[in-house]
Design a protein around this motif. Structure first.
Motif, PDB file in Angstrom:
ATOM      1  N   UNK A 246      29.975  40.599  39.749  1.00 15.33           N
ATOM      2  CA  UNK A 246      30.585  41.085  38.511  1.00 15.33           C
ATOM      3  C   UNK A 246      31.947  40.450  38.282  1.00 15.33           C
ATOM      4  N   UNK A 247      32.770  41.155  37.501  1.00 13.77           N
ATOM      5  CA  UNK A 247      34.094  40.642  37.170  1.00 13.77           C
ATOM      6  C   UNK A 247      34.943  40.542  38.429  1.00 13.77           C
ATOM      7  N   UNK A 248      35.821  39.532  38.454  1.00 15.55           N
ATOM      8  CA  UNK A 248      36.650  39.286  39.631  1.00 15.55           C
ATOM      9  C   UNK A 248      37.777  40.311  39.705  1.00 15.55           C
ATOM     10  N   UNK A 249      38.139  40.778  40.912  1.00 13.78           N
ATOM     11  CA  UNK A 249      39.273  41.693  41.072  1.00 13.78           C
ATOM     12  C   UNK A 249      40.554  41.059  40.539  1.00 13.78           C
ATOM     13  N   UNK A 250      41.485  41.851  40.035  1.00 16.11           N
ATOM     14  CA  UNK A 250      41.547  43.321  40.100  1.00 16.11           C
ATOM     15  C   UNK A 250      40.715  44.044  39.036  1.00 16.11           C
ATOM     16  N   UNK A 251      40.077  43.290  38.138  1.00 20.01           N
ATOM     17  CA  UNK A 251      39.183  43.941  37.173  1.00 20.01           C
ATOM     18  C   UNK A 251      38.034  44.597  37.929  1.00 20.01           C
ATOM     19  N   UNK A 252      37.435  45.607  37.331  1.00 16.03           N
ATOM     20  CA  UNK A 252      36.374  46.324  38.023  1.00 16.03           C
ATOM     21  C   UNK A 252      35.368  46.871  37.029  1.00 16.03           C
ATOM     22  N   UNK A 253      34.281  47.389  37.536  1.00 19.57           N
ATOM     23  CA  UNK A 253      33.299  48.118  36.749  1.00 19.57           C
ATOM     24  C   UNK A 253      32.654  49.154  37.651  1.00 19.57           C
TER      25      UNK A 253
END
Length: 305
Positions: A246-253
């Motif tokens: 998924x999206x790369x940290x620090x983004x999250x889901x």
């Protein structure tokens, strides 16, 4: 005499326009009444509104830092300072759920709109034109369907850093295929109707036939399919996050939060698993129930037409 005839024509035209407006209003009121009679669908709408408010308005009330890592606060249980505890990196879990909900809903809605729109265009053209054009366009769909989605996602993740726009593109590139098949089948059926043949006889252009007659008659089915695409996109996005694609940290889901919780579930850190799982279940289930409610409205409209 001429003035009188013109006045009569204007009056008749206004009456006809007023009748058309009344018919549309009556149809809309009837559709709303059918939908409101489905208590589960109404409850699904309310649940989705709560999820959206939680994800987008929640961070305005519950301020957290979701970018900095604080190992002194890792794996704290729920308490007054952290209502849902903290993550393995010391981030507030409640704030993490809110931020993860934003990307999850954005991906779901964007994929639903893009895949439905492109599938509508592709399927309508293929079904209406027919012949060699239809065969070629459907072979493209078949070829794309033969590519495993997970392989496609892993390949892109290895080449490009995953981001929300990229993930929307990847999921949409797969989701529109089944929509195109569905729309093509509906178009093949609608183009045999008498009013389409009559319009052709009056010299209506192919573009007008598609935009004014074919597309509106498959729109009801398409709306229902679009809601299911939103639910599928949310599940796929969560699966990619769970697999680390998924999206790369620090983004999250929610999928990434779920993955972190699974790794620590045997340590007793239940707050890192169940809240994210519940959010995914509630959101996907609500979207599916909403789709069922819309299907009832469409079927009632088709039965009356």
């Amino acid at each position: 005499m001429k003035v009188s005839e013109q006045a009569e024509r204007r009056t008749a035209s206004k009456d006809k326009e007023g009748a058309n407006v009344n018919v549309r209003q009556s149809s809309s009121a009837s559709a709303l009444q059918v939908f409101m009679a489905n208590k589960l669908a109404v409850g699904a709408v309310l649940a989705l509104l709560v999820v959206a408010m939680f994800s987008f308005l929640g961070p305005l009330l519950h301020h957290t830092n979701q970018t900095a890592t604080n190992l002194t606060m890792e794996n704290l249980p729920p308490g007054p300072q952290h209502i849902l505890g903290t993550s393995p990196t010391g981030k507030d879990e409640l704030g993490r759920l809110m931020v993860g909900g934003q990307s999850t809903l954005e991906v779901g809605l964007a994929v639903g709109l893009l895949s439905t729109g492109f599938g509508l265009i592709w399927g309508t053209i293929a079904g209406y034109v027919g012949g060699a054009v239809d065969a070629l366009m459907m072979r493209v769909v078949d070829a794309a369907l033969s590519i495993p989605f997970l392989f496609f996602a892993v390949l892109l993740a290895a080449v490009i850093t995953p981001s929300v726009p990229l993930i929307i593109f990847v999921i949409s590139a797969v989701s529109w295929l089944s929509t195109a098949r569905l729309v093509r089948g509906e178009t093949l059926k609608v183009r045999t109707y008498d009013f389409v043949a009559a319009s052709k006889g009056f010299g209506t252009s192919n573009r007008s036939l598609i935009t004014r007659h074919i597309a509106p008659n498959v729109l009801g089915t398409l709306i229902v399919n679009g809601t299911l695409k939103v639910a599928d996109a949310i599940l796929i996005f969560a699966s990619l996050g769970y697999l680390g694609l998924g999206v790369a940290p620090p983004a999250t889901n929610w999928g990434a939060t779920l993955a972190a919780g699974v790794n620590n579930i045997f340590n007793g850190y239940w707050w890192q698993l169940w809240p994210a799982a519940i959010m995914i279940i509630v959101t996907v289930l609500s979207v599916n129930v909403l789709g069922d409610g819309l299907r009832d409205v469409v079927e009632r409209r088709l039965a009356r037409s």
